[in-house]
Motif scaffolding. Structure first.
Motif, mmCIF file in Angstrom:
data_model
loop_
_atom_site.group_PDB
_atom_site.id
_atom_site.type_symbol
_atom_site.label_atom_id
_atom_site.label_comp_id
_atom_site.label_asym_id
_atom_site.label_seq_id
_atom_site.Cartn_x
_atom_site.Cartn_y
_atom_site.Cartn_z
ATOM 1 N N TYR A 193 -15.920 -3.197 10.638
ATOM 2 C CA TYR A 193 -15.205 -2.249 9.935
ATOM 3 C C TYR A 193 -15.131 -2.246 8.625
ATOM 4 O O TYR A 193 -15.264 -3.443 7.952
ATOM 5 N N ASP A 194 -15.187 -1.084 8.017
ATOM 6 C CA ASP A 194 -14.819 -0.978 6.478
ATOM 7 C C ASP A 194 -13.249 -0.736 6.323
ATOM 8 O O ASP A 194 -12.642 0.221 6.638
ATOM 9 N N VAL A 195 -12.629 -1.762 5.754
ATOM 10 C CA VAL A 195 -11.005 -1.946 5.842
ATOM 11 C C VAL A 195 -10.504 -1.622 4.400
ATOM 12 O O VAL A 195 -11.091 -2.028 3.740
ATOM 13 N N ARG A 196 -9.619 -0.527 4.267
ATOM 14 C CA ARG A 196 -9.118 -0.401 3.096
ATOM 15 C C ARG A 196 -7.428 -0.410 3.221
ATOM 16 O O ARG A 196 -6.875 -0.130 4.492
ATOM 17 N N LEU A 197 -6.688 -0.965 2.379
ATOM 18 C CA LEU A 197 -5.364 -0.868 2.252
ATOM 19 C C LEU A 197 -4.780 -0.104 1.148
ATOM 20 O O LEU A 197 -5.156 0.090 -0.112
ATOM 21 N N THR A 198 -3.835 0.628 1.452
ATOM 22 C CA THR A 198 -3.124 1.627 0.437
ATOM 23 C C THR A 198 -2.227 0.577 -0.514
ATOM 24 O O THR A 198 -1.935 1.281 -1.581
ATOM 25 N N ARG A 199 -2.154 -0.444 -0.266
ATOM 26 C CA ARG A 199 -1.491 -1.316 -1.347
ATOM 27 C C ARG A 199 -1.687 -2.747 -1.033
ATOM 28 O O ARG A 199 -1.642 -3.039 0.211
ATOM 29 N N GLU A 200 -1.935 -3.439 -1.954
ATOM 30 C CA GLU A 200 -2.392 -4.934 -1.664
ATOM 31 C C GLU A 200 -1.230 -5.751 -2.532
ATOM 32 O O GLU A 200 -1.731 -7.084 -2.487
ATOM 33 N N SER A 201 -0.294 -5.170 -2.933
ATOM 34 C CA SER A 201 0.575 -5.943 -3.832
ATOM 35 C C SER A 201 1.977 -5.285 -3.773
ATOM 36 O O SER A 201 2.180 -4.168 -2.916
ATOM 37 N N ASP A 202 2.951 -5.842 -4.327
ATOM 38 C CA ASP A 202 4.244 -5.111 -4.327
ATOM 39 C C ASP A 202 4.668 -3.992 -5.137
ATOM 40 O O ASP A 202 5.320 -4.170 -6.225
ATOM 41 N N ILE A 203 3.871 -2.930 -4.727
ATOM 42 C CA ILE A 203 3.985 -1.705 -5.538
ATOM 43 C C ILE A 203 4.382 -0.398 -4.644
ATOM 44 O O ILE A 203 4.162 -0.707 -3.425
ATOM 45 N N TYR A 204 4.909 0.512 -5.463
ATOM 46 C CA TYR A 204 5.108 1.715 -4.261
ATOM 47 C C TYR A 204 3.976 2.880 -4.590
ATOM 48 O O TYR A 204 3.752 3.003 -5.677
ATOM 49 N N VAL A 205 3.550 3.279 -3.439
ATOM 50 C CA VAL A 205 2.685 4.157 -3.418
ATOM 51 C C VAL A 205 3.294 5.433 -2.755
ATOM 52 O O VAL A 205 3.845 5.464 -1.580
ATOM 53 N N GLU A 206 3.097 6.699 -3.386
ATOM 54 C CA GLU A 206 3.881 7.953 -2.680
ATOM 55 C C GLU A 206 3.135 8.353 -1.551
ATOM 56 O O GLU A 206 1.940 8.144 -1.269
ATOM 57 N N HIS A 207 4.004 8.881 -0.655
ATOM 58 C CA HIS A 207 3.563 9.171 0.551
ATOM 59 C C HIS A 207 2.499 10.024 0.595
ATOM 60 O O HIS A 207 1.190 9.865 1.372
ATOM 61 N N GLU A 208 2.338 11.212 -0.234
ATOM 62 C CA GLU A 208 1.075 11.955 -0.193
ATOM 63 C C GLU A 208 -0.022 11.428 -0.771
ATOM 64 O O GLU A 208 -1.120 11.557 -0.453
ATOM 65 N N ASP A 209 0.035 10.297 -1.695
ATOM 66 C CA ASP A 209 -0.932 9.588 -2.171
ATOM 67 C C ASP A 209 -1.678 8.679 -1.101
ATOM 68 O O ASP A 209 -2.697 8.370 -1.323
ATOM 69 N N ARG A 210 -0.833 8.162 -0.131
ATOM 70 C CA ARG A 210 -1.376 7.293 0.782
ATOM 71 C C ARG A 210 -2.307 7.996 1.762
ATOM 72 O O ARG A 210 -3.440 7.657 2.347
ATOM 73 N N VAL A 211 -1.878 9.332 2.151
ATOM 74 C CA VAL A 211 -2.725 10.278 2.809
ATOM 75 C C VAL A 211 -3.932 10.600 2.185
ATOM 76 O O VAL A 211 -4.779 10.540 2.926
ATOM 77 N N THR A 212 -3.923 11.011 1.044
ATOM 78 C CA THR A 212 -4.979 11.369 0.162
ATOM 79 C C THR A 212 -5.968 10.333 -0.041
ATOM 80 O O THR A 212 -7.283 10.279 -0.085
ATOM 81 N N LEU A 213 -5.306 9.056 -0.151
ATOM 82 C CA LEU A 213 -6.320 7.811 -0.335
ATOM 83 C C LEU A 213 -7.202 7.602 1.115
ATOM 84 O O LEU A 213 -8.510 7.570 1.028
ATOM 85 N N ALA A 214 -6.441 7.944 2.217
ATOM 86 C CA ALA A 214 -7.045 7.863 3.540
ATOM 87 C C ALA A 214 -8.185 8.749 3.711
ATOM 88 O O ALA A 214 -9.390 8.378 3.983
ATOM 89 N N ARG A 215 -7.785 10.034 3.250
ATOM 90 C CA ARG A 215 -8.963 11.048 3.349
ATOM 91 C C ARG A 215 -10.270 10.795 2.632
ATOM 92 O O ARG A 215 -11.322 10.824 2.576
ATOM 93 N N ASN A 216 -9.936 10.459 1.207
ATOM 94 C CA ASN A 216 -10.834 10.228 0.168
ATOM 95 C C ASN A 216 -11.830 9.142 0.668
ATOM 96 O O ASN A 216 -12.923 9.220 0.370
ATOM 97 N N TRP A 217 -11.435 8.244 1.474
ATOM 98 C CA TRP A 217 -12.105 7.032 1.897
ATOM 99 C C TRP A 217 -12.968 7.522 3.432
ATOM 100 O O TRP A 217 -13.659 6.484 3.696
ATOM 101 N N GLY A 218 -12.632 8.483 3.618
ATOM 102 C CA GLY A 218 -13.259 8.906 4.879
ATOM 103 C C GLY A 218 -12.599 8.323 6.211
ATOM 104 O O GLY A 218 -13.441 7.755 6.965
ATOM 105 N N ALA A 219 -11.531 7.954 6.153
ATOM 106 C CA ALA A 219 -11.002 7.261 7.231
ATOM 107 C C ALA A 219 -11.129 7.677 8.641
ATOM 108 O O ALA A 219 -10.957 8.919 8.813
ATOM 109 N N ASP A 220 -11.277 6.762 9.509
ATOM 110 C CA ASP A 220 -11.531 7.144 10.973
ATOM 111 C C ASP A 220 -10.358 6.957 11.692
ATOM 112 O O ASP A 220 -10.069 7.392 12.671
ATOM 113 N N LEU A 221 -9.422 6.139 11.166
ATOM 114 C CA LEU A 221 -8.275 5.598 11.597
ATOM 115 C C LEU A 221 -7.104 5.194 10.592
ATOM 116 O O LEU A 221 -7.549 4.359 9.719
#
Length: 373
Positions: A193-221
């Motif tokens: 798998y190509d594994v991506r994390l929406t955050r890798e440290s103690d930061i806050y990521v807005e909910h819409e940005d989490r979804v946008t990141l997944a779509r931009n990465w071409g997420a299958d899941l």
């Protein structure tokens, strides 16, 4: 579905979890008259007896048929959105008895329209399958190369948002991050798998940005990791959420707001775009539920699970129109045993290995399905 009336008139009411657009069309064959409704979203089969001029009905993937015991016309058809306490979409067909001659004229007209709609819907389904199989070049694949499935892991909360507080001390944001990092390590070790994390440290990521990141990465899941809290310390166990019917009503609004456009292949006829987008959204929902069902038995091996473990909700991170997604509550931080399990290396290892096993099973099933097609 409900059928009421005596044939003059008869009303058929159909409740669906997504909007349907097809018309009710009549067909005629020797000794058989039918009202046919093409359902772009349905993947199930069922059958039953009718009443009020409807002899019987049958439901197959993409098609709902009503066998008539007399010639009847569709005099009115309504498509109603969820309103108030009525959370489902509704399709209402009013039928009334007509002469055999009028019925024959209507059937001759409708048979051409039905054939055209069936051809368009078949093309749209094929295109939807292609879209979800990887019609674009997301991360992890290059032209001519083998494509790795893209798995996006979302550690809930973070930064200014600590989430729930553990009975044993510690914060949800810390527990979900450790679990996300551990799951990434297990998946990357397998090399599939190509594994991506929406955050890798103690930061806050807005909910819409989490979804946008997944779509931009071409997420299958997309898997969002959380830990629950309850008013009673006795409540324990993991649970899995997929999108609810009420949550689905937000998808189009948020997709427009955040420019989450479903990629449609250039050259697709304009009249198919809306149908194709609906099919992609429906298939996304179906695949989310499939992954949840693969995940549950694995979670049971790793620790306790809630009763009615597969649940539905409108969580923001589940709103991507074209990325299968689940929100996983790993356990209850208000339960001492759960909190200790999730904060221990052994408990965390059992949980992430269960998730990884479910991911393998899910994609194996998807790959077999695509190969069969």
């Amino acid at each position: 579905m409900r059928i009421v009336g005596d044939g003059a008139p008869t009303r058929i009411t159909i409740w669906t979890d997504v909007a349907e657009t097809a018309d009710g069309l009549v067909t005629e064959a020797p000794g058989e008259r039918k009202v046919v409704l093409l359902l772009s979203q349905n993947g199930y089969s069922a059958a039953g007896e009718g009443s009020g001029g409807v002899e019987s009905w049958s439901l197959e993937p993409g098609r709902l048929e009503f066998v008539l015991d007399r010639p009847m016309a569709v005099t009115r058809m309504l498509r109603l959105p969820p309103t108030g306490k009525e959370r489902a979409y509704r399709v209402i067909l009013d039928l009334d008895t007509i002469s055999p001659a009028r019925y024959t004229v209507a059937a001759r007209r409708d048979v051409k329209k039905l054939a055209k709609l069936e051809t368009e819907m078949a093309a749209a389904r094929a295109e939807a399958t292609k879209q979800l199989a990887g019609g674009k070049w997301p991360a992890g694949r290059s032209p001519g190369g083998a494509r790795k499935h893209v798995v996006v892991i979302d550690a809930g909360h973070g930064g200014r948002d600590p989430g729930a507080m553990a009975l044993t001390g510690g914060k949800e944001k810390e527990i979900t991050l450790k679990a996300a990092l551990a799951l990434r390590d297990v998946l990357e070790k397998g090399g599939k798998y190509d594994v991506r994390l929406t955050r890798e440290s103690d930061i806050y990521v807005e909910h819409e940005d989490r979804v946008t990141l997944a779509r931009n990465w071409g997420a299958d899941l997309f898997i969002s990791l959380h830990a629950d809290a309850a008013g009673s310390a006795s409540v324990s166990g993991a649970s899995v959420y997929t999108i609810s019917a009420r949550g689905e009503t937000r998808i189009d609004r948020e997709a427009t707001k955040n420019d989450w456009k479903i990629a449609i292949e250039d050259g697709t006829p304009e009249r198919l775009n809306g149908l194709l987008e609906d099919l992609v959204k429906r298939e996304t929902k179906t695949r989310s539920a499939e992954f949840a069902e693969f995940l549950l038995p694995q979670l049971e091996k790793a620790g306790p699970v809630l009763r009615n473990t597969h649940r539905n909700a409108g969580f923001y991170v589940l709103l991507a129109p074209d990325v299968p997604a689940v929100l996983l509550e790993l356990g209850f931080l208000t339960n001492e045993a759960d909190a200790k399990r999730l904060q221990s290396d052994k408990g965390r290892k059992a949980a992430v290995e269960a998730i990884a096993e479910a991911i393998d099973t899910y994609f194996e099933a998807q790959d077999l399905r695509l190969a069969a097609n």
